[in-house]
Design a protein around this motif. Sequence first.
Motif, PDB file in Angstrom:
ATOM      1  N   UNK A 115       0.859  -1.237  -0.082  1.00 53.60           N
ATOM      2  CA  UNK A 115      -0.094  -0.080  -0.102  1.00 53.60           C
ATOM      3  C   UNK A 115       0.729   1.080  -0.123  1.00 53.60           C
ATOM      4  N   UNK A 116       0.354   2.315  -0.708  1.00 48.32           N
ATOM      5  CA  UNK A 116       0.861   3.658  -0.923  1.00 48.32           C
ATOM      6  C   UNK A 116       0.399   4.356   0.406  1.00 48.32           C
ATOM      7  N   UNK A 117      -0.996   4.068   0.733  1.00 49.33           N
ATOM      8  CA  UNK A 117      -1.591   4.791   1.866  1.00 49.33           C
ATOM      9  C   UNK A 117      -2.671   3.922   2.618  1.00 49.33           C
ATOM     10  N   UNK A 118      -2.586   3.934   3.874  1.00 47.01           N
ATOM     11  CA  UNK A 118      -3.490   3.421   4.751  1.00 47.01           C
ATOM     12  C   UNK A 118      -4.268   4.147   5.625  1.00 47.01           C
ATOM     13  N   UNK A 119      -5.726   3.921   5.616  1.00 46.97           N
ATOM     14  CA  UNK A 119      -6.883   4.225   6.304  1.00 46.97           C
ATOM     15  C   UNK A 119      -7.203   3.587   7.308  1.00 46.97           C
ATOM     16  N   UNK A 120      -7.193   4.063   8.367  1.00 44.17           N
ATOM     17  CA  UNK A 120      -7.699   3.160   9.536  1.00 44.17           C
ATOM     18  C   UNK A 120      -9.041   3.924   9.826  1.00 44.17           C
ATOM     19  N   UNK A 121     -10.143   3.150   9.940  1.00 45.04           N
ATOM     20  CA  UNK A 121     -11.407   3.423  10.273  1.00 45.04           C
ATOM     21  C   UNK A 121     -11.925   2.823  11.413  1.00 45.04           C
ATOM     22  N   UNK A 122     -12.643   3.360  12.301  1.00 40.13           N
ATOM     23  CA  UNK A 122     -13.052   2.641  13.318  1.00 40.13           C
ATOM     24  C   UNK A 122     -14.033   3.483  14.032  1.00 40.13           C
ATOM     25  N   UNK A 123     -15.042   2.552  14.686  1.00 41.78           N
ATOM     26  CA  UNK A 123     -15.970   3.494  15.626  1.00 41.78           C
ATOM     27  C   UNK A 123     -14.990   3.620  17.060  1.00 41.78           C
ATOM     28  N   UNK A 124     -15.732   4.354  17.912  1.00 45.09           N
ATOM     29  CA  UNK A 124     -15.017   4.440  19.247  1.00 45.09           C
ATOM     30  C   UNK A 124     -15.946   3.346  20.123  1.00 45.09           C
ATOM     31  N   UNK A 125     -15.122   2.539  20.711  1.00 45.98           N
ATOM     32  CA  UNK A 125     -15.826   1.843  21.676  1.00 45.98           C
ATOM     33  C   UNK A 125     -15.009   1.820  22.840  1.00 45.98           C
ATOM     34  N   UNK A 126     -15.767   2.117  23.914  1.00 47.05           N
ATOM     35  CA  UNK A 126     -15.175   2.246  25.258  1.00 47.05           C
ATOM     36  C   UNK A 126     -13.767   3.270  25.464  1.00 47.05           C
ATOM     37  N   UNK A 127     -14.030   4.271  24.681  1.00 48.19           N
ATOM     38  CA  UNK A 127     -12.875   5.420  24.860  1.00 48.19           C
ATOM     39  C   UNK A 127     -11.743   5.201  23.887  1.00 48.19           C
ATOM     40  N   UNK A 128     -11.606   4.317  22.823  1.00 45.54           N
ATOM     41  CA  UNK A 128     -10.740   4.113  21.974  1.00 45.54           C
ATOM     42  C   UNK A 128     -11.123   3.463  20.696  1.00 45.54           C
ATOM     43  N   UNK A 129     -10.032   2.974  19.910  1.00 43.99           N
ATOM     44  CA  UNK A 129     -10.241   2.034  18.580  1.00 43.99           C
ATOM     45  C   UNK A 129     -11.497   0.752  19.042  1.00 43.99           C
ATOM     46  N   UNK A 130     -11.949   0.307  18.134  1.00 41.65           N
ATOM     47  CA  UNK A 130     -12.662  -1.079  18.207  1.00 41.65           C
ATOM     48  C   UNK A 130     -11.732  -1.846  18.603  1.00 41.65           C
ATOM     49  N   UNK A 131     -11.984  -3.252  18.913  1.00 43.28           N
ATOM     50  CA  UNK A 131     -11.063  -4.370  19.365  1.00 43.28           C
ATOM     51  C   UNK A 131     -10.365  -4.757  18.059  1.00 43.28           C
ATOM     52  N   UNK A 132     -11.192  -4.726  17.043  1.00 40.35           N
ATOM     53  CA  UNK A 132     -10.684  -5.192  15.922  1.00 40.35           C
ATOM     54  C   UNK A 132      -9.553  -4.417  15.444  1.00 40.35           C
TER      55      UNK A 132
END
Length: 167
Positions: A58-75
């Motif tokens: 990859x030339x670019x990486x986008x991290x997309x996540x809902x916030x669960x319990x004050x940070x990124x999702x567990x996944x």
Amino acid sequence: MLADQVAAGAKSAGAKVESVYLHGLDIRACDACDLCEEGNGCVINDDMQALYPKIEAADAIVLASPVYWFTFSAQMKLFIDRCYAYQANDWKEMQGKQYALILTYGDTDLYTSGGINAISTFETMCRFLNAEIAGMVYGTMSDVGDAESQPELMDQAYKLGQKLGAA
């Protein structure tokens, strides 16, 4: 929806885009065995093995996540933790890329939602990797359709994608 907007913007700029949904994958936790230090990558045989070549290409990486319990999702946290396998090569596989972040949260405040924690983690990760942060888009969303009801966020996400695709 915001991640889809980023993808659409990148495609409109001519980029090849692949979206990976972590929720359906079997990505186990790093067990700190440190066998990756020997330079052969991670020895855990799960769906993360298929993601390593994608990260590297990859030339670019986008991290997309809902916030669960004050940070990124567990996944998302599992995915990030398993990138530890790149430490044997001084993280070179993750460097030289642009990174972007998409976050949604249920609270109306970035701080009380915990979104600020995910942003801090993302910024610290990029600083550690000496990686460029192309941008971040985040906002309050709790229900289906909330993204579409915020055209300014949808536009920000699309423009972020265009920026990533043009790079």
